[in-house]
Motif scaffolding. Structure first.
Motif, PDB file in Angstrom:
ATOM      1  N   LEU A 294      -1.874  10.528 -19.880  1.00  0.00           N
ATOM      2  CA  LEU A 294      -0.709   9.982 -19.190  1.00  0.00           C
ATOM      3  C   LEU A 294      -0.997   8.590 -18.670  1.00  0.00           C
ATOM      4  N   TYR A 295      -2.120   8.409 -17.996  1.00  0.00           N
ATOM      5  CA  TYR A 295      -2.464   7.093 -17.455  1.00  0.00           C
ATOM      6  C   TYR A 295      -2.682   6.079 -18.577  1.00  0.00           C
ATOM      7  N   TRP A 296      -3.245   6.536 -19.684  1.00  0.00           N
ATOM      8  CA  TRP A 296      -3.449   5.651 -20.834  1.00  0.00           C
ATOM      9  C   TRP A 296      -2.113   5.080 -21.313  1.00  0.00           C
ATOM     10  N   ARG A 297      -1.091   5.933 -21.379  1.00  0.00           N
ATOM     11  CA  ARG A 297       0.214   5.451 -21.822  1.00  0.00           C
ATOM     12  C   ARG A 297       0.839   4.516 -20.784  1.00  0.00           C
ATOM     13  N   ILE A 298       0.605   4.784 -19.512  1.00  0.00           N
ATOM     14  CA  ILE A 298       1.114   3.884 -18.482  1.00  0.00           C
ATOM     15  C   ILE A 298       0.464   2.506 -18.612  1.00  0.00           C
ATOM     16  N   HIS A 299      -0.833   2.476 -18.870  1.00  0.00           N
ATOM     17  CA  HIS A 299      -1.509   1.180 -19.032  1.00  0.00           C
ATOM     18  C   HIS A 299      -1.085   0.478 -20.323  1.00  0.00           C
TER      19      HIS A 299
ATOM     20  N   VAL B 259      10.982   4.300 -22.421  1.00  0.00           N
ATOM     21  CA  VAL B 259       9.583   4.720 -22.309  1.00  0.00           C
ATOM     22  C   VAL B 259       9.227   4.936 -20.844  1.00  0.00           C
ATOM     23  N   ALA B 260       9.622   3.994 -19.995  1.00  0.00           N
ATOM     24  CA  ALA B 260       9.322   4.099 -18.568  1.00  0.00           C
ATOM     25  C   ALA B 260       9.967   5.348 -17.961  1.00  0.00           C
ATOM     26  N   ARG B 261      11.197   5.679 -18.369  1.00  0.00           N
ATOM     27  CA  ARG B 261      11.855   6.875 -17.843  1.00  0.00           C
ATOM     28  C   ARG B 261      11.072   8.141 -18.202  1.00  0.00           C
ATOM     29  N   CYS B 262      10.585   8.209 -19.443  1.00  0.00           N
ATOM     30  CA  CYS B 262       9.790   9.366 -19.851  1.00  0.00           C
ATOM     31  C   CYS B 262       8.519   9.479 -19.028  1.00  0.00           C
ATOM     32  N   LEU B 263       7.898   8.345 -18.756  1.00  0.00           N
ATOM     33  CA  LEU B 263       6.661   8.352 -17.989  1.00  0.00           C
ATOM     34  C   LEU B 263       6.921   8.706 -16.525  1.00  0.00           C
ATOM     35  N   HIS B 264       8.048   8.258 -15.976  1.00  0.00           N
ATOM     36  CA  HIS B 264       8.427   8.684 -14.628  1.00  0.00           C
ATOM     37  C   HIS B 264       8.484  10.209 -14.558  1.00  0.00           C
ATOM     38  N   GLN B 265       9.106  10.829 -15.557  1.00  0.00           N
ATOM     39  CA  GLN B 265       9.245  12.290 -15.581  1.00  0.00           C
ATOM     40  C   GLN B 265       7.888  12.973 -15.692  1.00  0.00           C
ATOM     41  N   GLU B 266       7.000  12.417 -16.511  1.00  0.00           N
ATOM     42  CA  GLU B 266       5.665  13.005 -16.654  1.00  0.00           C
ATOM     43  C   GLU B 266       4.864  12.888 -15.362  1.00  0.00           C
ATOM     44  N   VAL B 267       5.023  11.778 -14.677  1.00  0.00           N
ATOM     45  CA  VAL B 267       4.329  11.597 -13.396  1.00  0.00           C
ATOM     46  C   VAL B 267       4.778  12.668 -12.410  1.00  0.00           C
ATOM     47  N   ASP B 268       6.088  12.906 -12.330  1.00  0.00           N
ATOM     48  CA  ASP B 268       6.595  13.930 -11.410  1.00  0.00           C
ATOM     49  C   ASP B 268       6.114  15.323 -11.808  1.00  0.00           C
ATOM     50  N   ALA B 269       6.076  15.587 -13.113  1.00  0.00           N
ATOM     51  CA  ALA B 269       5.669  16.913 -13.592  1.00  0.00           C
ATOM     52  C   ALA B 269       4.193  17.190 -13.331  1.00  0.00           C
ATOM     53  N   SER B 270       3.402  16.145 -13.257  1.00  0.00           N
ATOM     54  CA  SER B 270       1.954  16.325 -13.065  1.00  0.00           C
ATOM     55  C   SER B 270       1.519  16.046 -11.639  1.00  0.00           C
ATOM     56  N   ASP B 271       2.473  15.982 -10.725  1.00  0.00           N
ATOM     57  CA  ASP B 271       2.166  15.619  -9.337  1.00  0.00           C
ATOM     58  C   ASP B 271       1.297  16.679  -8.659  1.00  0.00           C
ATOM     59  N   THR B 272       0.066  16.300  -8.331  1.00  0.00           N
ATOM     60  CA  THR B 272      -0.848  17.144  -7.565  1.00  0.00           C
ATOM     61  C   THR B 272      -1.566  16.250  -6.559  1.00  0.00           C
ATOM     62  N   PRO B 273      -2.087  16.814  -5.479  1.00  0.00           N
ATOM     63  CA  PRO B 273      -2.775  15.992  -4.474  1.00  0.00           C
ATOM     64  C   PRO B 273      -3.972  15.250  -5.079  1.00  0.00           C
ATOM     65  N   ILE B 274      -4.053  13.970  -4.805  1.00  0.00           N
ATOM     66  CA  ILE B 274      -5.148  13.118  -5.281  1.00  0.00           C
ATOM     67  C   ILE B 274      -5.818  12.479  -4.074  1.00  0.00           C
TER      68      ILE B 274
ATOM     69  N   GLN C  56       0.845  -1.186   0.000  1.00  0.00           N
ATOM     70  CA  GLN C  56       0.000   0.000   0.000  1.00  0.00           C
ATOM     71  C   GLN C  56       0.885   1.243   0.000  1.00  0.00           C
ATOM     72  N   HIS C  57       0.417   2.308  -0.648  1.00  0.00           N
ATOM     73  CA  HIS C  57       1.232   3.508  -0.833  1.00  0.00           C
ATOM     74  C   HIS C  57       0.554   4.716  -0.207  1.00  0.00           C
ATOM     75  N   ARG C  58       1.371   5.654   0.289  1.00  0.00           N
ATOM     76  CA  ARG C  58       0.838   6.872   0.880  1.00  0.00           C
ATOM     77  C   ARG C  58       0.429   7.894  -0.169  1.00  0.00           C
ATOM     78  N   SER C  59       1.037   7.824  -1.360  1.00  0.00           N
ATOM     79  CA  SER C  59       0.742   8.807  -2.396  1.00  0.00           C
ATOM     80  C   SER C  59       0.470   8.097  -3.720  1.00  0.00           C
ATOM     81  N   TRP C  60      -0.307   8.765  -4.562  1.00  0.00           N
ATOM     82  CA  TRP C  60      -0.599   8.240  -5.891  1.00  0.00           C
ATOM     83  C   TRP C  60       0.669   8.247  -6.738  1.00  0.00           C
ATOM     84  N   THR C  61       1.481   9.279  -6.592  1.00  0.00           N
ATOM     85  CA  THR C  61       2.739   9.343  -7.332  1.00  0.00           C
ATOM     86  C   THR C  61       3.640   8.169  -6.967  1.00  0.00           C
ATOM     87  N   GLY C  62       3.711   7.852  -5.683  1.00  0.00           N
ATOM     88  CA  GLY C  62       4.512   6.716  -5.257  1.00  0.00           C
ATOM     89  C   GLY C  62       4.020   5.411  -5.857  1.00  0.00           C
TER      90      GLY C  62
END
Length: 267
Positions: A235-240, A149-164, A124-130
Motif C-alpha cells: 500500500l505504501y509503495w503505491r502511495i509513493h 487512483v488517489a480515491r482508491c488509495l484513500h479507501q485502502e488506507v481506511d480499510a487498513s487503519d490500525t494503531p501505529i 503535524q498529525h495525531r494519527s498516521w491515517t490522518g
C-alpha cells in the motif's frame, strides 16, 4: 582553534575557497575547508532546512548514524542553510547497499516519535491515517488525472487503519545516501524529508527509489514481518508511486511511476 570557535565563524555565507559539490536540483551544497572542514547546504525550501536540522539534532541525541550538525539558519534567513561536519566516507557500493543498510536503518527505526509527519516546518498529525490522507489530497490536487487512483488509495488506507506507534523515518533512502567510513561504520545523510511514521513507509519509498517493479525485495529489512506488514508495504509503495507520478520534476520519473501504478491495478 577549538571546535566551538570554528563553529562561531559559520554564518551560512559561502567562503571564497568553498568547492561546490551540488548533485541534486533543490539545494546547493559546498565543501568548505579549514580548521574544522564542513559541508554547507543552501535549501530552496525553508521547511526542508528546518526539518533536516531537527532530524540531525534528534539523531545526535540518540547517537544514531548521521552527520553532526554544526550550525543552522534561524528565522527568515535567506537562503536557509545548515552546516554539517565533513565526513571521511564514501557511498556504499550498490551491490552492498541493502545488506549494509540493515543495521543503521534498524537503529533509526528504534527512535520514537511524538507525532506523525515531518519533525519541523510542516503540519503535524495525531494519527498516521490522518497524515496519509493529507498526503493523498496533496497528490490528487497536483495531478487531477490521478484522482481516481488517489480515491482508491484513500479507501485502502481506511480499510487498513490500525494503531501505529510513530518512529523516525529517513524517507529518502537511496544509493548515495548511505556512506561507509574508513573504520567501517555506516552513516545516512540527507535528512530533509525525515518524518515520524510507520517504518514500512521507509521501505516502500526505498523500493520506489530503486525502481523496483515490486517492493518485496526490500521486505527483508522490516523488523516486524508478517502478512499484514507486507500488505502495508505494498500500500505504501503505491502511495509513493503516486507521489512521484504527481510531484516529480523529472518527466521520465512521473511517467514511470504512473505506468507502474496502472500495472499494479490500483484503478
Amino acid at each position: 582553534m577549538s571546535p566551538d570557535s570554528a563553529m562561531d565563524g559559520i554564518d551560512g555565507r559561502v567562503p571564497p575557497s568553498a568547492r561546490e559539490i551540488t548533485t541534486g536540483q533543490a539545494n546547493r551544497v559546498w565543501s568548505v575547508e579549514g580548521p574544522m572542514p564542513y559541508i554547507l547546504k543552501h535549501y530552496g525550501d525553508p521547511s526542508r532546512a528546518a526539518n533536516e536540522a531537527a532530524a540531525l539534532r534528534l539523531l545526535t541525541s540518540h547517537r544514531a548514524p548521521c552527520p553532526q550538525l554544526l550550525a543552522a539558519s534561524r528565522g527568515s534567513s535567506t537562503p536557509p542553510w545548515t552546516a554539517q561536519a565533513a565526513l571521511h566516507a564514501k557511498p556504499v557500493p550498490i551491490d552492498r547497499f541493502l545488506p549494509d543498510l540493515a543495521e543503521p536503518l534498524a537503529a533509526i527505526h528504534r527512535i520514537p516519535g511524538t507525532h506523525f509527519g515531518r519533525l519541523a516546518g510542516a503540519q503535524q498529525h495525531r494519527s498516521w491515517t490522518g497524515y496519509l490522507h493529507d498526503r493523498l489530497r496533496t497528490y490528487a490536487a497536483a495531478a487531477p488525472a490521478l484522482r481516481a487512483v488517489a480515491r482508491c488509495l484513500h479507501q485502502e488506507v481506511d480499510a487498513s487503519d490500525t494503531p501505529i506507534q510513530p518512529v523516525l523515518l529517513h524517507h529518502d533512502l537511496q544509493p548515495g545516501h548511505l556512506l561507509r567510513e574508513p573504520a567501517g561504520s555506516r552513516l545516512l545523510i540527507d535528512w530533509e524529508l525525515a518524518i515520524f511514521g510507520d517504518q514500512r513507509s521507509d521501505l516502500a519509498r526505498l523500493a520506489v527509489r530503486l525502481g523496483l517493479d515490486d517492493p518485496t525485495p526490500v521486505f527483508a529489512l522490516a523488523s516486524q514481518p508478517g502478512a499484514t506488514a507486507e500488505g502495508r508495504l505494498h500500500l505504501y509503495w503505491r502511495i509513493h508511486l503516486l507521489a512521484d507520478a504527481a510531484l516529480s520534476t523529472d518527466r521520465a520519473v512521473r511517467e514511470w511511476a504512473a505506468g507502474r501504478l496502472l500495472a499494479s491495478n490500483v484503478t
